[in-house]
Design a protein around this motif. Structure first.
Motif, PDB file in Angstrom:
ATOM      1  N   LEU A   1     -67.094  32.274   6.929  1.00 45.34           N
ATOM      2  CA  LEU A   1     -67.631  30.848   7.186  1.00 45.34           C
ATOM      3  C   LEU A   1     -68.301  29.791   6.447  1.00 45.34           C
ATOM      4  CD1 LEU A   1     -70.529  32.229  10.820  1.00 45.34           C
ATOM      5  CD2 LEU A   1     -68.093  31.028  10.561  1.00 45.34           C
ATOM      6  N   ALA A   2     -67.636  28.447   5.737  1.00 46.13           N
ATOM      7  CA  ALA A   2     -67.927  27.474   5.080  1.00 46.13           C
ATOM      8  C   ALA A   2     -69.129  26.981   5.286  1.00 46.13           C
ATOM      9  CB  ALA A   2     -67.612  26.470   4.879  1.00 46.13           C
ATOM     10  N   VAL A   3     -69.960  26.780   4.215  1.00 49.77           N
ATOM     11  CA  VAL A   3     -71.244  26.392   4.149  1.00 49.77           C
ATOM     12  C   VAL A   3     -71.373  24.707   3.761  1.00 49.77           C
ATOM     13  CG1 VAL A   3     -72.966  28.198   3.277  1.00 49.77           C
ATOM     14  CG2 VAL A   3     -71.958  26.379   1.775  1.00 49.77           C
ATOM     15  N   PRO A   4     -72.167  24.063   4.346  1.00 44.63           N
ATOM     16  CA  PRO A   4     -72.640  22.406   4.416  1.00 44.63           C
ATOM     17  C   PRO A   4     -72.635  22.498   2.934  1.00 44.63           C
ATOM     18  CG  PRO A   4     -74.442  23.799   5.265  1.00 44.63           C
ATOM     19  CD  PRO A   4     -73.489  24.658   4.603  1.00 44.63           C
ATOM     20  N   THR A   5     -71.697  21.634   2.338  1.00 44.97           N
ATOM     21  CA  THR A   5     -71.564  20.909   1.760  1.00 44.97           C
ATOM     22  C   THR A   5     -72.878  19.061   1.206  1.00 44.97           C
ATOM     23  OG1 THR A   5     -70.001  19.121   1.776  1.00 44.97           O
ATOM     24  CG2 THR A   5     -69.484  21.359   0.904  1.00 44.97           C
ATOM     25  N   ARG A   6     -72.750  18.851   2.684  1.00 37.71           N
ATOM     26  CA  ARG A   6     -74.226  17.302   1.678  1.00 37.71           C
ATOM     27  C   ARG A   6     -75.247  17.506   1.778  1.00 37.71           C
ATOM     28  NH1 ARG A   6     -71.063  13.116   6.327  1.00 37.71           N
ATOM     29  NH2 ARG A   6     -68.573  13.372   5.007  1.00 37.71           N
TER      30      ARG A   6
ATOM     31  N   TYR B   1     -75.005  22.376  11.317  1.00 35.29           N
ATOM     32  CA  TYR B   1     -73.733  21.848  11.659  1.00 35.29           C
ATOM     33  C   TYR B   1     -72.568  22.294  11.815  1.00 35.29           C
ATOM     34  CZ  TYR B   1     -72.325  25.929   8.538  1.00 35.29           C
ATOM     35  OH  TYR B   1     -72.209  27.018   7.556  1.00 35.29           O
ATOM     36  N   ASP B   2     -71.717  21.797  11.848  1.00 28.51           N
ATOM     37  CA  ASP B   2     -69.976  21.626  12.258  1.00 28.51           C
ATOM     38  C   ASP B   2     -69.092  21.890  11.163  1.00 28.51           C
ATOM     39  OD1 ASP B   2     -71.197  20.608  15.117  1.00 28.51           O
ATOM     40  OD2 ASP B   2     -70.906  18.793  14.539  1.00 28.51           O
ATOM     41  N   THR B   3     -68.273  22.825  12.263  1.00 27.69           N
ATOM     42  CA  THR B   3     -67.353  23.606  11.143  1.00 27.69           C
ATOM     43  C   THR B   3     -66.506  23.744  11.274  1.00 27.69           C
ATOM     44  OG1 THR B   3     -67.194  25.159   9.010  1.00 27.69           O
ATOM     45  CG2 THR B   3     -68.674  26.024  10.846  1.00 27.69           C
ATOM     46  N   ASP B   4     -65.226  24.952  11.482  1.00 30.75           N
ATOM     47  CA  ASP B   4     -64.156  25.532  11.813  1.00 30.75           C
ATOM     48  C   ASP B   4     -63.646  26.392  11.086  1.00 30.75           C
ATOM     49  OD1 ASP B   4     -62.334  24.660  10.141  1.00 30.75           O
ATOM     50  OD2 ASP B   4     -62.813  22.194  10.022  1.00 30.75           O
ATOM     51  N   LEU B   5     -62.993  26.923  11.965  1.00 29.52           N
ATOM     52  CA  LEU B   5     -62.453  29.102  11.698  1.00 29.52           C
ATOM     53  C   LEU B   5     -60.890  28.823  12.224  1.00 29.52           C
ATOM     54  CD1 LEU B   5     -62.683  31.326  10.370  1.00 29.52           C
ATOM     55  CD2 LEU B   5     -63.560  31.933  12.814  1.00 29.52           C
ATOM     56  N   GLY B   6     -60.104  28.343  10.760  1.00 31.61           N
ATOM     57  CA  GLY B   6     -59.075  27.698  12.094  1.00 31.61           C
ATOM     58  C   GLY B   6     -59.112  26.696  12.309  1.00 31.61           C
TER      59      GLY B   6
ATOM     60  N   LEU C   1     -66.282  25.312  15.416  1.00 30.06           N
ATOM     61  CA  LEU C   1     -67.359  25.773  15.915  1.00 30.06           C
ATOM     62  C   LEU C   1     -68.937  25.432  15.375  1.00 30.06           C
ATOM     63  CD1 LEU C   1     -66.688  28.893  13.742  1.00 30.06           C
ATOM     64  CD2 LEU C   1     -66.124  28.295  16.081  1.00 30.06           C
ATOM     65  N   ARG C   2     -69.802  25.618  16.059  1.00 33.08           N
ATOM     66  CA  ARG C   2     -71.429  25.212  15.864  1.00 33.08           C
ATOM     67  C   ARG C   2     -71.849  26.291  15.197  1.00 33.08           C
ATOM     68  NH1 ARG C   2     -73.784  20.386  14.477  1.00 33.08           N
ATOM     69  NH2 ARG C   2     -76.317  20.403  15.690  1.00 33.08           N
ATOM     70  N   ALA C   3     -72.570  26.126  13.371  1.00 34.83           N
ATOM     71  CA  ALA C   3     -73.163  27.237  13.181  1.00 34.83           C
ATOM     72  C   ALA C   3     -74.526  26.784  12.772  1.00 34.83           C
ATOM     73  CB  ALA C   3     -72.505  27.306  11.645  1.00 34.83           C
ATOM     74  N   ALA C   4     -75.084  27.560  11.950  1.00 36.49           N
ATOM     75  CA  ALA C   4     -76.707  27.854  11.274  1.00 36.49           C
ATOM     76  C   ALA C   4     -76.373  28.073  10.232  1.00 36.49           C
ATOM     77  CB  ALA C   4     -77.356  27.897  12.346  1.00 36.49           C
ATOM     78  N   VAL C   5     -77.094  28.293   9.445  1.00 35.33           N
ATOM     79  CA  VAL C   5     -77.622  28.464   8.216  1.00 35.33           C
ATOM     80  C   VAL C   5     -78.391  28.930   7.543  1.00 35.33           C
ATOM     81  CG1 VAL C   5     -76.872  26.688   6.496  1.00 35.33           C
ATOM     82  CG2 VAL C   5     -76.610  28.752   5.919  1.00 35.33           C
ATOM     83  N   MET C   6     -79.364  29.707   6.768  1.00 40.15           N
ATOM     84  CA  MET C   6     -80.045  29.851   6.055  1.00 40.15           C
ATOM     85  C   MET C   6     -80.116  30.919   4.267  1.00 40.15           C
ATOM     86  SD  MET C   6     -82.736  32.115   8.776  1.00 40.15           S
ATOM     87  CE  MET C   6     -84.274  32.596   7.894  1.00 40.15           C
ATOM     88  N   ARG C   7     -81.535  30.462   3.991  1.00 43.27           N
ATOM     89  CA  ARG C   7     -81.556  32.048   2.996  1.00 43.27           C
ATOM     90  C   ARG C   7     -82.857  32.152   2.581  1.00 43.27           C
ATOM     91  NH1 ARG C   7     -77.716  31.229  -1.178  1.00 43.27           N
ATOM     92  NH2 ARG C   7     -79.839  30.573  -3.012  1.00 43.27           N
TER      93      ARG C   7
END
Length: 471
Positions: free
Chosen positions: A109-114, A126-131, A135-141
């Motif tokens: 899964l890609a991470v947001p760049t902005r 954030y919104d992303t895609d797979l192929g 997709l709608r994704a959630a990311v945390m560190r």
């Protein structure tokens, strides 16, 4: 085919009810369609908010459940159940270590760049895609509890099918209410238009009972919206009353004026029949000729008077600008041969400058003809008749003078009345010539005056408002 034409014409006729329903129902249906679309997007926004909250909770829960097994590429049973409960495989996850790289996941899964993701901050959605899948994704560190100094990036994603499915379910739940609303609105519009048009029924009933009455419709039961229509109809009725009045007056005048010459013609025709001698026949035929000419002149003057009173003629402001200094001498010149035959000295006096007025040249010629005929008739052989045009301030004066016996002061006010003839004058006149002049003058917004002429006889003058030259 001939039987179908009336139905086709009825179908093509404009309908106020159909027009109102079209202008009301079409926009209402459009509003309801827009409301349905807006309702779907509202339901989708609500579904997105719920799913985004669940997605953030999944990321937080996964961060709490990651144990030491994750460093070896394995998850705890609880974490695996959390992420893989969807039998259709619509959920995706990935855990990446800053020190060890990708340690576990079922998709990259890609991470947001902005926007940067801070450690131990709330999950970032954030919104992303797979192929080709959106997709709608959630990311945390978070800090790695099992490896000091290391940081884990946790990503959880899902496709959008569930979100749209929930929005459609919400919309379907509201559709019965929307359908009832549509039916209620359409019914209210139909009832309102039908009931509103019912206000015309009293007016329709009242007009249906009028018969041949051409009086004003009135405004007591007329809706405000159709007042312009009824006022226009009232104006039409007024013009029709004037036309019918002119027709009735013409018929009455013709019957009154033609009765005497026609009776005389009948009498002299009987005189000319056998056993009359040649002299009696010649005398009877001479009377017939004179009475027929009188009847013809009376008919012509009645028609001329009726034409001058017609409401179809243009009003004064709509008439063109003409030059009386040009029109009047031409009209007088056309009567010179008749004047010579009658032994009358006919002349014209006028200024060299233009005398412009608003008027109709043919009607002005009709005025000259009637005034000259009147002067010929009352002045007689051996007398003088003079037509003149002059500028008097803001007015243009058209006058006809004669040196005949004139008219007594007591009768001047009656000149111009229909069928009035000065007492003591022979009966050859019709009494319509000056009435025609009065009618034409009124049409031209001119004033008519009768008085004593400087020549000693009668003076008839028309005062027109002077006009400026057209651009």
């Amino acid at each position: 085919m001939p039987e179908r034409r009336p139905a086709a014409r009825r179908a093509a006729r404009p309908s106020l009810r159909r027009r109102l329903l079209t202008f009301l129902l079409v926009p209402v249906l459009g509003v309801l369609v827009v409301d349905t679309v807006v309702g779907y997007f509202i339901a989708l926004a609500y579904s997105n908010r719920v799913h985004d909250s669940d997605l953030s909770d999944s990321a937080l829960t996964l961060a709490e459940m990651i144990g030491s097994d994750a460093l070896r590429g394995e998850l705890t049973a609880q974490a695996r159940f959390l992420l893989e409960y969807d039998p259709d495989g619509r959920n995706y996850y990935e855990v990446v270590s800053d020190r060890h790289g990708r340690i576990i996941g079922n998709a990259e899964l890609a991470v947001p760049t902005r926007r940067a993701v801070d450690v131990d901050a709330a999950p970032l959605l954030y919104d992303t895609d797979l192929g080709h899948k959106a997709l709608r994704a959630a990311v945390m560190r978070v800090a790695n509890r099992h490896d000091a100094g290391d940081t884990l990036t946790i990503k959880v994603a899902e496709n959008l099918r569930d979100r749209h499915q929930r929005a459609r379910e919400i919309l379907l739940l509201t559709m019965p209410m929307q359908a009832l609303l549509i039916i209620a609105v359409l019914s209210l519009v139909w009832f309102g238009v039908s009931h509103g048009l019912g206000v015309l029924e009293p007016l329709t009933t009242r007009l249906g009972r009028r018969g041949h009455d051409l009086g004003p419709i009135g405004e007591e039961d007329v809706p405000v919206e159709i007042l312009p229509l009824t006022r226009t109809i009232d104006d039409l009725f007024a013009r029709m009353r004037n036309m019918l009045g002119l027709q009735e007056r013409f018929i009455a005048d013709a019957a009154h004026q033609l009765r005497t010459p026609l009776a005389g013609i009948q009498l002299h025709v009987e005189r000319a029949g056998p056993p009359a001698d040649a002299a009696q026949q010649r005398d009877a035929l001479a009377h017939v000729h004179r009475l027929a000419a009188r009847a013809a002149r009376t008919s012509a003057q009645l028609l001329a008077l009726t034409r001058t009173e017609s409401p179809d003629l243009p009003d004064h402001d709509g008439m063109p600008v003409i030059d009386l200094a040009h029109v009047v001498p031409e009209a007088v010149g056309m009567r010179v041969h008749q004047a010579l035959a009658l032994g009358v000295d006919l002349g014209y006096e006028g200024a060299d400058a233009a005398c412009l007025v608003r008027g109709d040249a043919l009607q002005v010629q009709e005025v000259i003809d009637n005034l000259v005929d009147n002067a010929f008739h009352y002045a007689g052989r051996g007398h003088t008749v003079t037509a003149s045009v002059a500028r008097d301030g803001v007015e243009v004066v058209l006058a006809v003078d004669d040196d005949g016996p004139g008219v007594e002061e007591a009768f001047l006010d009656q000149l111009g009345e229909r069928f009035f003839r000065v007492p003591g004058v022979d009966e050859d006149g019709t009494g319509l010539g000056l009435a025609i002049v009065e009618s034409i003058a009124e049409r031209h917004a001119a004033r008519v005056a009768f008085g004593r002429s400087a020549l000693g006889g009668l003076r008839v003058e028309l005062r027109f408002a002077a006009a400026s030259a057209p651009a």
